[in-house]
Scaffold this active site. Structure first.
Site, PDB file in Angstrom:
ATOM      1  N   ASP A  35       0.807  -1.298  -0.015  1.00 53.05           N
ATOM      2  CA  ASP A  35      -0.016   0.009  -0.077  1.00 53.05           C
ATOM      3  C   ASP A  35       0.804   1.237  -0.058  1.00 53.05           C
ATOM      4  O   ASP A  35       1.559   1.443   1.010  1.00 53.05           O
ATOM      5  CB  ASP A  35      -0.793  -0.020   1.340  1.00 53.05           C
ATOM      6  CG  ASP A  35      -1.931   1.117   1.390  1.00 53.05           C
ATOM      7  OD1 ASP A  35      -2.411   1.375   0.129  1.00 53.05           O
ATOM      8  OD2 ASP A  35      -2.071   1.593   2.340  1.00 53.05           O
ATOM      9  N   THR A  40      -3.145   6.017  -4.358  1.00 52.81           N
ATOM     10  CA  THR A  40      -2.193   6.489  -3.693  1.00 52.81           C
ATOM     11  C   THR A  40      -0.754   6.460  -4.307  1.00 52.81           C
ATOM     12  O   THR A  40      -0.096   7.375  -4.800  1.00 52.81           O
ATOM     13  CB  THR A  40      -1.799   6.105  -2.230  1.00 52.81           C
ATOM     14  OG1 THR A  40      -1.958   4.777  -2.185  1.00 52.81           O
ATOM     15  CG2 THR A  40      -3.260   6.524  -1.392  1.00 52.81           C
ATOM     16  N   THR A  41      -0.486   5.005  -4.891  1.00 54.54           N
ATOM     17  CA  THR A  41       0.857   4.853  -5.623  1.00 54.54           C
ATOM     18  C   THR A  41       0.620   5.604  -6.979  1.00 54.54           C
ATOM     19  O   THR A  41       1.555   6.256  -7.380  1.00 54.54           O
ATOM     20  CB  THR A  41       1.048   3.282  -5.779  1.00 54.54           C
ATOM     21  OG1 THR A  41       0.851   2.758  -4.287  1.00 54.54           O
ATOM     22  CG2 THR A  41       2.397   3.044  -6.530  1.00 54.54           C
ATOM     23  N   ASP A  43      -9.167   0.113   1.284  1.00 52.39           N
ATOM     24  CA  ASP A  43      -9.196   0.523  -0.006  1.00 52.39           C
ATOM     25  C   ASP A  43     -10.273   0.139  -0.788  1.00 52.39           C
ATOM     26  O   ASP A  43     -10.923   1.096  -1.360  1.00 52.39           O
ATOM     27  CB  ASP A  43      -7.859   0.046  -0.854  1.00 52.39           C
ATOM     28  CG  ASP A  43      -6.762   0.730  -0.253  1.00 52.39           C
ATOM     29  OD1 ASP A  43      -6.609   1.554   0.596  1.00 52.39           O
ATOM     30  OD2 ASP A  43      -5.385   0.264  -0.707  1.00 52.39           O
TER      31      ASP A  43
END
Length: 549
Positions: free
Chosen positions: A56, A89-90, A381
């Site tokens: 994550d 997010t990545t 998520d």
């Protein structure tokens, strides 16, 4: 004239921009290998020896001890993405890093930072328009699509082996807590249980309180229970002021004790009168009160968290009462079953069989603590993306399809824009290619071949065409069920653009001390810049992570 303090350090012009861009790129590079269904995990070890193994992006960046101020601005991008959407997010961080990388080439070609910033903003606006015009409509009745969205968010994380089951549970949970005010995923409580397999995970339509009965003589289970929820104590009330009472006779002492006992019995009688079968108390319960409650066959729990009390109220339809004297029959909630059960060796209170549960609990099981922790992150998520989809009603195909389409559209758009901004828009288009390229690299495929094939299919008007990381083929992602909310992409592009523009516009860094955390890089400005990056060089543990990346 020297106006800065002796320990202060100033980096100006190109040195400042170069230092900040390098810091931003380093952060993006740290998480880049985690992207996609075949992304790798990171092992993060803190100073206390605590280990976190995760895929994550936001967790990795939070756990890394990052000192550099520009690097922290990129970390904020991932935190914003997590708060707003819950996933992507990545992606957001990688795009921000690549925008900085592309900008560096333009700065070296004497394109001014403000021109780049202007071009990036125009490109971001155009990108959002294109995404919205190509988004696929989804309704809350389209359960199949919602399940696919939940499963896509878990892909590449520890939950993959049981993602079909977990996706169903996530959709059930989100639909259960939906009400007229929207969807608050805080009403989906996640209980982690070490033991068993991921496939043993289940959804409880109700609340699990991590407590036990306060007295062994109380019933283990109560059926068709009226539930009282008290944010109060079942104890003798103390006086508001400090008082001293002199007792000269043992009978007087006994009178005091009898009076206390009478007060406690009256409290319990009050609960009996309103018809309570189970009582959840936010504070303490006196031993004598426990005795009276047990005699009446009432199951009681003390020191329940305020969040649990709120969830109990939502689930049972009761109200949290802050003063026992004010409790009435209408304040009680109802549950078909309130029982103490064993879960993975721990006893907990289950409040189940509630009518129209507006608060639910996911029990996640896994073989080890690390597995369960990563499973929880995957579930969070998934909850976020399903909530976002229900709120916006729009989704996009995954697999690098939107980024490839944007890259082609923005290149055409750049030709219609005059001035040097067109160079920045082309750079923005080039930067978006980093997502399909990274997906290919992480899957062990040839990134150039994959990009060429993707562009060819998108040139032919196939918007949903994306990269299958398992086979290397270009397939219809929408038909395959690889979809994610529109807001994941729009938010990622928006946040990444804003962060990149902010970093590019900095041409002077004045630090009150040495940025390298004690290692001086030199007395003059030029020596200071590499020294400044030195502190980030390890990024408080990134250096140690080198082998893992």
């Amino acid at each position: 004239m020297i106006i800065l303090g002796e320990d202060s350090q100033r980096t100006s012009g190109q040195d400042a921009q170069s230092m900040n861009i390098t810091a931003g790129k380093a952060v993006a590079e740290a998480v880049r290998t985690t992207l996609g269904p075949k992304g790798m995990d990171k092992m993060l070890v803190d100073s206390g020896g605590q280990v976190v193994v995760t895929n994550d992006g936001v967790t990795i960046l939070k756990e890394m001890d990052i000192d550099h101020p520009a690097a922290n601005m990129i970390v904020e991008v991932s935190e914003t993405q997590e708060t707003e959407v819950g996933d992507g997010t990545t992606t957001a961080v990688i795009i921000a890093g690549e925008l900085l990388d592309q900008a560096e080439d333009l700065l070296e070609s004497d394109v001014h930072a403000t021109t780049i910033a202007q071009g990036y903003r125009q490109a971001a606006e155009k990108a959002k328009e294109v995404l919205e015009s190509n988004a696929i409509e989804v309704t809350e009745d389209d359960r199949e699509t919602l399940t696919k969205i939940a499963a896509t968010a878990m892909t590449g994380k520890g939950a993959e082996s049981a993602k079909d089951l977990l996706a169903e549970l996530v959709v059930d949970a989100v639909l259960a807590v939906q009400d007229d005010d929207g969807i608050d995923t805080d009403n989906v409580s996640v209980e982690k249980v070490v033991g068993g397999s991921i496939n043993n995970s289940e959804l409880v339509e109700g609340v699990i309180v991590d407590k036990t009965r306060v007295d062994e003589n109380m019933p283990y289970a109560v059926e068709d229970a009226n539930v009282a929820i008290l944010d109060d104590a079942l104890e003798v009330r103390e006086t508001e002021i400090d008082a001293e009472v002199n007792v000269t006779d043992p009978d007087q002492l006994q009178q005091f004790l009898d009076q206390e006992e009478k007060q406690l019995k009256e409290m319990v009688d009050k609960l009996v009168d309103v018809g309570a079968d189970a009582v959840f108390v936010g504070d303490g319960i006196d031993d004598m009160a426990q005795h009276y409650l047990a005699k009446q066959g009432i199951l009681a729990v003390r020191r329940a968290k305020s969040s649990d009390l709120k969830r109990l109220a939502r689930a049972t339809g009761g109200r949290v009462v802050s003063n026992l004297d004010d409790i009435e029959e209408d304040d009680l909630g109802f549950a078909g079953s309130v029982a103490q059960k064993d879960v993975g060796g721990d006893e907990r209170i289950f409040v189940e069989d509630v009518e129209d549960a507006k608060s639910v609990t996911l029990i996640l099981r896994g073989g080890t603590e690390h597995v369960v922790d990563e499973l929880e992150r995957a579930i969070e998520d998934s909850l976020g993306v399903v909530r976002t989809t229900l709120e916006d009603g729009k989704v996009l195909p995954g697999g690098g399809a939107p980024e490839t389409e944007l890259s082609l559209v923005l290149r055409e758009f750049a030709d219609s824009v005059g001035g040097r901004e067109q160079l920045a828009i082309e750079a923005f288009a080039e930067a978006l290619d980093i997502i399909p390229r990274t997906l290919a690299e992480n899957a062990g495929l040839d990134p150039i071949d994959s990009l060429v094939d993707l562009r060819s299919r998108h040139d032919g008007g196939e918007f949903p065409a994306g990269l299958d990381a398992y086979t290397g083929d270009i397939i219809d992602m929408e038909a395959e069920g690889v979809v994610e909310p529109l807001r994941v992409k729009t938010q990622a592009i928006e946040s990444a653009t804003e962060a990149a523009v902010m970093i590019l516009r900095i041409d002077d860094v004045i630090a009150a001390g040495d940025l390298s955390g004690g290692q001086t890089g030199g007395d003059d400005d030029e020596g200071g810049a590499p020294g400044g990056m030195g502190g980030m060089g390890g990024m408080g543990g990134m250096g140690g992570m080198g082998g893992a990346m």
